[in-house]
Design a protein around this motif. Structure first.
Motif, PDB file in Angstrom:
ATOM      1  N   LEU A  79      28.412  43.474  49.543  1.00 28.97           N
ATOM      2  CA  LEU A  79      29.158  43.068  48.244  1.00 28.97           C
ATOM      3  C   LEU A  79      29.669  41.744  48.348  1.00 28.97           C
ATOM      4  O   LEU A  79      29.464  40.959  47.390  1.00 28.97           O
ATOM      5  CB  LEU A  79      30.517  43.910  48.196  1.00 28.97           C
ATOM      6  CG  LEU A  79      30.248  45.235  48.109  1.00 28.97           C
ATOM      7  CD1 LEU A  79      31.755  46.126  48.126  1.00 28.97           C
ATOM      8  CD2 LEU A  79      29.701  45.512  46.613  1.00 28.97           C
ATOM      9  N   ARG A  80      29.875  41.124  49.426  1.00 33.20           N
ATOM     10  CA  ARG A  80      30.383  39.519  49.323  1.00 33.20           C
ATOM     11  C   ARG A  80      29.401  38.631  49.216  1.00 33.20           C
ATOM     12  O   ARG A  80      29.446  37.751  48.506  1.00 33.20           O
ATOM     13  CB  ARG A  80      31.039  39.072  50.490  1.00 33.20           C
ATOM     14  CG  ARG A  80      32.604  39.664  50.937  1.00 33.20           C
ATOM     15  CD  ARG A  80      33.154  38.784  52.132  1.00 33.20           C
ATOM     16  NE  ARG A  80      32.497  39.123  53.433  1.00 33.20           N
ATOM     17  CZ  ARG A  80      32.458  40.290  54.419  1.00 33.20           C
ATOM     18  NH1 ARG A  80      33.578  40.981  53.854  1.00 33.20           N
ATOM     19  NH2 ARG A  80      31.965  40.218  55.298  1.00 33.20           N
ATOM     20  N   ALA A  81      28.154  38.794  49.734  1.00 31.68           N
ATOM     21  CA  ALA A  81      27.099  37.964  49.444  1.00 31.68           C
ATOM     22  C   ALA A  81      26.249  38.178  48.442  1.00 31.68           C
ATOM     23  O   ALA A  81      25.850  37.248  47.601  1.00 31.68           O
ATOM     24  CB  ALA A  81      26.196  38.244  50.596  1.00 31.68           C
ATOM     25  N   GLU A  82      26.198  39.453  47.868  1.00 33.40           N
ATOM     26  CA  GLU A  82      25.086  39.990  46.740  1.00 33.40           C
ATOM     27  C   GLU A  82      26.128  39.721  45.394  1.00 33.40           C
ATOM     28  O   GLU A  82      25.300  39.385  44.287  1.00 33.40           O
ATOM     29  CB  GLU A  82      24.652  41.129  46.726  1.00 33.40           C
ATOM     30  CG  GLU A  82      23.707  41.293  48.157  1.00 33.40           C
ATOM     31  CD  GLU A  82      22.589  40.354  47.672  1.00 33.40           C
ATOM     32  OE1 GLU A  82      21.828  40.168  46.703  1.00 33.40           O
ATOM     33  OE2 GLU A  82      21.910  39.683  48.876  1.00 33.40           O
ATOM     34  N   LEU A  83      27.298  40.211  45.412  1.00 33.83           N
ATOM     35  CA  LEU A  83      28.174  40.208  44.358  1.00 33.83           C
ATOM     36  C   LEU A  83      29.589  39.230  44.461  1.00 33.83           C
ATOM     37  O   LEU A  83      30.422  39.808  44.872  1.00 33.83           O
ATOM     38  CB  LEU A  83      28.435  41.410  43.756  1.00 33.83           C
ATOM     39  CG  LEU A  83      27.406  42.439  43.724  1.00 33.83           C
ATOM     40  CD1 LEU A  83      27.969  44.067  43.379  1.00 33.83           C
ATOM     41  CD2 LEU A  83      26.593  41.835  42.158  1.00 33.83           C
ATOM     42  N   PRO A  84      29.451  37.940  44.216  1.00 33.86           N
ATOM     43  CA  PRO A  84      30.497  37.210  44.802  1.00 33.86           C
ATOM     44  C   PRO A  84      31.748  37.475  44.189  1.00 33.86           C
ATOM     45  O   PRO A  84      32.815  37.433  44.706  1.00 33.86           O
ATOM     46  CB  PRO A  84      29.961  35.789  44.390  1.00 33.86           C
ATOM     47  CG  PRO A  84      28.511  35.773  44.287  1.00 33.86           C
ATOM     48  CD  PRO A  84      28.330  37.316  43.990  1.00 33.86           C
ATOM     49  N   GLN A  85      31.670  38.187  42.915  1.00 31.08           N
ATOM     50  CA  GLN A  85      33.042  38.452  42.472  1.00 31.08           C
ATOM     51  C   GLN A  85      33.859  39.400  43.156  1.00 31.08           C
ATOM     52  O   GLN A  85      35.097  39.739  43.297  1.00 31.08           O
ATOM     53  CB  GLN A  85      32.883  38.999  41.067  1.00 31.08           C
ATOM     54  CG  GLN A  85      32.259  38.133  40.044  1.00 31.08           C
ATOM     55  CD  GLN A  85      30.660  37.940  39.894  1.00 31.08           C
ATOM     56  OE1 GLN A  85      30.109  38.371  40.925  1.00 31.08           O
ATOM     57  NE2 GLN A  85      30.013  37.491  39.136  1.00 31.08           N
ATOM     58  N   ALA A  86      33.066  40.300  43.890  1.00 27.21           N
ATOM     59  CA  ALA A  86      33.646  41.290  44.583  1.00 27.21           C
ATOM     60  C   ALA A  86      34.001  41.032  46.291  1.00 27.21           C
ATOM     61  O   ALA A  86      34.851  41.571  46.662  1.00 27.21           O
ATOM     62  CB  ALA A  86      32.473  42.484  45.259  1.00 27.21           C
ATOM     63  N   GLY A  87      33.899  39.598  46.523  1.00 28.40           N
ATOM     64  CA  GLY A  87      34.254  39.041  47.740  1.00 28.40           C
ATOM     65  C   GLY A  87      35.653  39.014  47.895  1.00 28.40           C
ATOM     66  O   GLY A  87      36.353  38.614  49.028  1.00 28.40           O
ATOM     67  N   THR A  88      36.347  38.811  46.669  1.00 31.17           N
ATOM     68  CA  THR A  88      38.012  38.720  46.891  1.00 31.17           C
ATOM     69  C   THR A  88      38.642  39.952  47.081  1.00 31.17           C
ATOM     70  O   THR A  88      39.870  39.962  46.905  1.00 31.17           O
ATOM     71  CB  THR A  88      38.437  37.977  45.658  1.00 31.17           C
ATOM     72  OG1 THR A  88      38.085  38.887  44.605  1.00 31.17           O
ATOM     73  CG2 THR A  88      37.725  36.632  45.375  1.00 31.17           C
ATOM     74  N   SER A  89      37.913  41.134  46.977  1.00 33.62           N
ATOM     75  CA  SER A  89      38.423  42.370  47.051  1.00 33.62           C
ATOM     76  C   SER A  89      39.351  42.631  48.343  1.00 33.62           C
ATOM     77  O   SER A  89      38.979  42.266  49.625  1.00 33.62           O
ATOM     78  CB  SER A  89      37.355  43.602  46.874  1.00 33.62           C
ATOM     79  OG  SER A  89      36.846  43.529  45.870  1.00 33.62           O
ATOM     80  N   SER A  90      40.397  43.348  48.435  1.00 35.95           N
ATOM     81  CA  SER A  90      41.027  43.386  49.843  1.00 35.95           C
ATOM     82  C   SER A  90      40.364  44.575  50.281  1.00 35.95           C
ATOM     83  O   SER A  90      39.704  45.395  50.134  1.00 35.95           O
ATOM     84  CB  SER A  90      42.380  43.750  49.327  1.00 35.95           C
ATOM     85  OG  SER A  90      42.703  45.114  48.695  1.00 35.95           O
ATOM     86  N   LYS A  91      40.858  44.847  51.577  1.00 37.74           N
ATOM     87  CA  LYS A  91      40.390  45.960  52.578  1.00 37.74           C
ATOM     88  C   LYS A  91      40.710  47.194  51.996  1.00 37.74           C
ATOM     89  O   LYS A  91      39.683  48.103  51.799  1.00 37.74           O
ATOM     90  CB  LYS A  91      40.985  45.820  53.951  1.00 37.74           C
ATOM     91  CG  LYS A  91      40.399  46.955  54.908  1.00 37.74           C
ATOM     92  CD  LYS A  91      41.070  46.735  56.256  1.00 37.74           C
ATOM     93  CE  LYS A  91      40.249  47.482  57.047  1.00 37.74           C
ATOM     94  NZ  LYS A  91      40.589  49.118  56.821  1.00 37.74           N
ATOM     95  N   ALA A  92      41.744  47.451  51.438  1.00 38.45           N
ATOM     96  CA  ALA A  92      42.409  48.764  50.728  1.00 38.45           C
ATOM     97  C   ALA A  92      41.124  48.967  49.447  1.00 38.45           C
ATOM     98  O   ALA A  92      40.775  50.242  49.194  1.00 38.45           O
ATOM     99  CB  ALA A  92      43.520  48.647  50.006  1.00 38.45           C
ATOM    100  N   GLU A  93      40.743  47.990  48.720  1.00 38.55           N
ATOM    101  CA  GLU A  93      40.000  48.256  47.513  1.00 38.55           C
ATOM    102  C   GLU A  93      38.522  48.350  48.124  1.00 38.55           C
ATOM    103  O   GLU A  93      37.937  49.241  47.498  1.00 38.55           O
ATOM    104  CB  GLU A  93      40.207  46.994  46.676  1.00 38.55           C
ATOM    105  CG  GLU A  93      41.371  46.520  46.037  1.00 38.55           C
ATOM    106  CD  GLU A  93      41.360  45.090  45.330  1.00 38.55           C
ATOM    107  OE1 GLU A  93      41.978  45.242  44.147  1.00 38.55           O
ATOM    108  OE2 GLU A  93      40.478  44.180  45.846  1.00 38.55           O
ATOM    109  N   VAL A  94      38.056  47.867  49.253  1.00 36.01           N
ATOM    110  CA  VAL A  94      36.736  48.062  49.546  1.00 36.01           C
ATOM    111  C   VAL A  94      36.697  49.387  50.308  1.00 36.01           C
ATOM    112  O   VAL A  94      35.908  50.173  50.113  1.00 36.01           O
ATOM    113  CB  VAL A  94      36.397  47.131  50.819  1.00 36.01           C
ATOM    114  CG1 VAL A  94      35.183  47.421  51.338  1.00 36.01           C
ATOM    115  CG2 VAL A  94      36.262  45.824  50.093  1.00 36.01           C
ATOM    116  N   ASP A  95      37.593  49.942  50.729  1.00 36.99           N
ATOM    117  CA  ASP A  95      37.910  51.259  51.699  1.00 36.99           C
ATOM    118  C   ASP A  95      37.726  52.367  50.417  1.00 36.99           C
ATOM    119  O   ASP A  95      37.079  53.438  50.547  1.00 36.99           O
ATOM    120  CB  ASP A  95      39.087  51.473  52.351  1.00 36.99           C
ATOM    121  CG  ASP A  95      39.186  50.810  53.538  1.00 36.99           C
ATOM    122  OD1 ASP A  95      38.350  50.358  53.966  1.00 36.99           O
ATOM    123  OD2 ASP A  95      40.382  50.670  54.053  1.00 36.99           O
TER     124      ASP A  95
END
Length: 202
Positions: free
Chosen positions: A60-76
Motif C-alpha cells: 500500500l505504501r509503495a503502490e498507492l502513496p495516498q495510503a502511506g499516511t494510514s495509521s496502524k489501526a487503519e491498516v489493521d
C-alpha cells in the motif's frame, strides 16, 4: 460464479507473459501487472501465495502513496476487511478483488494517471490499463459508459488469445450483465477481469 465460462477465454499463463509487455494486449498487461505486483510483495515473510499484514502495508505504501499516511489501526481494519476468509493473510483472489473495487471507484483517478505513465506504480498502471481497455471498445454503438454484446465480443477477440464462438459469447454476455439491462458497464467489466485474472493464475 464465472469459472465455467471463463475457462473458454483463458488459455493463457500470466507468468509466461510477465516480462514481455510488448506482445501483450492491454487487458493481459493489466492482469500481468497485478500478478507481478502481488509476487513482488508476497512471500517476504514465508508464503509466496499470500500477503501478510506487514507485506500488504508495504504494498500500500509503495503502490498507492495516498495510503502511506494510514495509521496502524487503519491498516489493521483494512487488512481485516480484505481478508475475507479470515485466515490471517490476503491471497491473490482477495488482492485482485480489492484492486478491482478500487478501480471501479476511482475511474477519474485512472484517467488522470494515464497521462503520467512514468510516475505510475504497478497497481495504478493495471488500473489505468483496465480503464483504457474498456474505453477502447465501449461506446462504438452509442453509450461510452457501457459495452454492447458486439463490443464485448470484439474486445474478447482482440484482447484474449481465444475469443470463443458466438453462442458462448452470448451466454457469457448474459451472465456478465448482472443487472440485465442489455449492456456491460465498467463495474461489471472489472468483475469479469477479476475472475479472469484469478482463473489464469490458479
Amino acid at each position: 460464479m464465472y469459472s465455467s465460462h471463463i475457462s473458454l477465454f483463458c488459455p493463457l499463463d500470466l507468468h509466461k507473459f510477465s516480462y514481455n509487455f510488448a506482445t501483450m494486449s492491454g487487458l493481459v498487461q493489466a492482469m500481468s501487472l497485478l500478478k507481478v505486483t502481488f509476487e513482488k510483495y508476497a512471500g517476504k515473510d514465508g508464503n509466496k501465495q499470500s500477503l501478510t499484514k506487514a507485506e500488504l502495508s508495504d504494498l500500500l505504501r509503495a503502490e498507492l502513496p495516498q495510503a502511506g499516511t494510514s495509521s496502524k489501526a487503519e491498516v489493521d481494519k483494512f487488512f481485516s476487511m480484505l481478508d475475507n476468509d479470515k485466515d490471517g493473510v490476503v491471497d491473490f483472489k482477495e488482492y485482485v478483488t480489492f484492486v478491482a473495487a478500487l478501480t471501479a471507484f476511482f475511474i477519474k483517478l485512472c484517467q488522470q494517471c494515464f497521462l503520467l505513465p512514468a510516475t505510475m506504480s504497478g497497481v495504478v498502471q493495471a488500473m489505468t490499463l483496465l480503464k483504457a481497455t474498456f474505453d477502447e471498445y465501449a461506446g462504438k454503438d452509442g453509450d461510452e459508459d457501457t459495452m454492447t454484446k458486439a463490443e464485448l465480443s470484439e474486445m474478447l477477440r482482440n484482447e484474449l488469445p481465444e475469443g470463443g464462438p458466438k453462442a458462448e459469447v452470448d451466454d457469457f454476455f448474459s451472465m456478465l450483465d448482472n443487472d440485465k439491462d442489455g449492456v456491460v458497464d465498467f463495474k461489471e467489466f472489472v468483475s469479469f477481469v477479476t475472475a479472469l485474472a484469478v482463473m489464469c493464475c490458479s
